[in-house]
Design an enzyme around this catalytic site. Structure first.
Site, PDB file in Angstrom:
ATOM      1  N   HIS A  76      77.782  -6.538 -12.352  1.00 19.96           N
ATOM      2  CA  HIS A  76      78.672  -7.102 -11.323  1.00 19.96           C
ATOM      3  C   HIS A  76      78.719  -6.235 -10.072  1.00 19.96           C
ATOM      4  CE1 HIS A  76      82.181  -4.551 -12.665  1.00 19.96           C
ATOM      5  NE2 HIS A  76      82.494  -4.686 -11.390  1.00 19.96           N
ATOM      6  N   ASP A 123      77.488  -7.453 -18.816  1.00 17.29           N
ATOM      7  CA  ASP A 123      77.675  -6.815 -17.504  1.00 17.29           C
ATOM      8  C   ASP A 123      77.009  -5.439 -17.514  1.00 17.29           C
ATOM      9  OD1 ASP A 123      78.526  -6.256 -14.972  1.00 17.29           O
ATOM     10  OD2 ASP A 123      80.626  -5.881 -15.519  1.00 17.29           O
ATOM     11  N   GLY A 213      86.217   0.333  -8.376  1.00 17.42           N
ATOM     12  CA  GLY A 213      85.433   1.437  -7.827  1.00 17.42           C
ATOM     13  C   GLY A 213      84.870   2.335  -8.913  1.00 17.42           C
ATOM     14  N   SER A 215      83.754   0.892 -11.626  1.00 20.20           N
ATOM     15  CA  SER A 215      82.791  -0.021 -12.245  1.00 20.20           C
ATOM     16  C   SER A 215      81.387   0.557 -12.270  1.00 20.20           C
ATOM     17  CB  SER A 215      82.744  -1.335 -11.467  1.00 20.20           C
ATOM     18  OG  SER A 215      83.901  -2.066 -11.732  1.00 20.20           O
ATOM     19  N   GLY A 216      80.685   0.291 -13.371  1.00 19.42           N
ATOM     20  CA  GLY A 216      79.309   0.765 -13.512  1.00 19.42           C
ATOM     21  C   GLY A 216      79.227   2.180 -14.052  1.00 19.42           C
TER      22      GLY A 216
HETATM   23  C1  4AZ Z   1      87.291  -3.434 -11.126  1.00 18.01           C
HETATM   24  O1  4AZ Z   1      87.906  -4.164 -10.391  1.00 18.01           O
HETATM   25  C2  4AZ Z   1      87.941  -2.957 -12.375  1.00 18.01           C
HETATM   26  N1  4AZ Z   1      91.106  -1.413 -15.846  1.00 18.01           N
HETATM   27  C3  4AZ Z   1      87.274  -2.097 -13.199  1.00 18.01           C
HETATM   28  C4  4AZ Z   1      87.875  -1.659 -14.358  1.00 18.01           C
HETATM   29  C5  4AZ Z   1      89.131  -2.092 -14.675  1.00 18.01           C
HETATM   30  C6  4AZ Z   1      89.806  -2.945 -13.842  1.00 18.01           C
HETATM   31  C7  4AZ Z   1      89.203  -3.382 -12.688  1.00 18.01           C
HETATM   32  C8  4AZ Z   1      89.743  -1.620 -15.952  1.00 18.01           C
HETATM   33  O2  4AZ Z   1      86.152  -3.086 -10.876  1.00 18.01           O
END
Ligand code: 4AZ
Length: 346
Positions: A76, A123, A213, A215-216
């Site tokens: 994503h 993902d 932020g 993420s990944g």
């Molecule tokens: C995001 O928006 C996101 N609490 C990543 C992880 C989590 C929530 C949102 C986990 O990328």
């Protein structure tokens, strides 16, 4: 005589080969030195596999170095496929250029072919760097959980990243937070669409989590038997961040051993079979029905206000789960009143 000579040769050979395999296993090295929501500042070089993806100089996602050419991340993070992204390795702070940093371009992005942007299933993404990186004290690889790994609920894992912190802005210094694995059944109570390719982590009372932020980025387990850090998850999604009853959801790395081997080809990363201590399963977990009905929950968490819904990757769907709990509450209340009236009249 000849037999014992053979045996001692054999012993030496076994000793040498086991040494060789230990020397080869250079991933997940635990440094000697020693928001993310409610995490702590990392030390420089503490998480040397952590990378930062930037676009026009701005950090947008994390990732982890798995060999000299490849970074593991979340699909994503790359909705448009290949763009002008820069991968920064050896990074400690987002502000300013650190002395231990190295930058690489992106040769190609391989999102998982079955990544589903509606459910977030699969993902996961592999990013090939424009040039191999040289390993040092600040840049090195993480081990990956192999397909037969067993990760029990309650196991503590570390998550790292430069994502949103409790003050609502991106971190400057890399953050680290320790969160326990949540059983699959328990997590399904919060996320009914959860798949086997997802693994959850967080505290029931919330408070500590990954966030936008992050993420990944990697979720790692300190495998003391192997003396190595092993990546078990990739930061994927969640309902808000650090909310009670809503753990963070991670892509389960062990499910992708064959896909990762397939994409990386002749230079695969190191896979480690991890089995964590803990209870056998959460197979008997019964979803709590009372939790969101307490007035305290309704007042403090309905609607969720920790993060803005616009930032949430769930977009406008963010309140759905809360709303259905709320309608349960009202229907229970209606049932209670009608019973009271009926019983009261007889
Ligand atoms: C995001 O928006 C996101 N609490 C990543 C992880 C989590 C929530 C949102 C986990 O990328």
């Amino acid at each position: 005589m000849a037999g014992s000579q053979f045996l001692s040769y054999l012993a030496v050979a076994i000793l040498l080969s086991s040494r060789a395999s230990h020397a080869q296993q250079s991933c997940g090295k635990i440094p000697t030195s020693g928001r993310i929501i409610n995490g702590e500042d990392a030390e420089p070089g503490e998480w040397p596999w952590q990378v930062s993806f930037t676009s026009d100089g701005d950090h947008f996602c994390g990732g982890s170095l798995i060999n000299e050419n490849w970074v593991l991340s979340a699909a994503h993070c790359f909705p448009g496929g290949n763009n002008n992204y820069t991968v920064i390795l050896g990074r400690h702070r987002l502000d300013g250029m650190g002395v231990n940093e190295a930058a690489r371009g992106v040769e190609k992005i391989v999102n998982h072919p079955y990544y589903d942007r509606n459910t977030f299933d699969n993902d996961i993404s592999l990013v090939r760097l424009s040039m191999p990186v040289q390993m040092n004290n600040y840049i090195s690889t993480i081990c990956l959980a192999s397909k037969d790994s067993v990760i029990h609920p309650g196991t503590y894992t570390w998550v790292t990243g430069w994502g949103t912190t409790s003050n609502g802005t991106a971190a400057d210094v890399l953050q680290e937070v320790r969160v326990p694995i949540v059983g699959q059944r328990e997590c399904e109570c919060s996320y009914p669409g959860l798949t086997m390719n997802m693994i959850c982590a967080g505290f029931r009372e919330g408070g500590k989590d990954s966030c936008q932020g992050d993420s990944g980025g990697p979720q790692v387990f300190n495998d003391r038997s192997e003396n190595a850090m092993v990546q078990v998850g990739v930061v994927s999604f969640g309902q808000g961040c650090a909310l009670p009853g809503f753990p963070g959801v991670y892509t389960s790395v062990q499910r992708y051993e064959w896909w990762i081997r397939n994409v990386t080809g002749s230079s695969p990363p190191s896979f480690v079979n991890v089995t964590t201590p803990g209870n056998f399963s959460d197979g008997f977990f019964v979803c709590p029905t009372d939790r969101p009905m307490t007035t305290e929950y309704l007042y403090t968490h309905y609607p969720p206000h920790f993060t803005t819904d616009d930032d949430s990757i769930f977009g406008t769907g963010a309140n759905i789960i809360h709303f259905s709990y709320f309608s349960h509450f009202t229907s229970f209340f209606a049932l209670f009143v009608s019973l009271y009236v009926l019983v009261g009249h007889s």
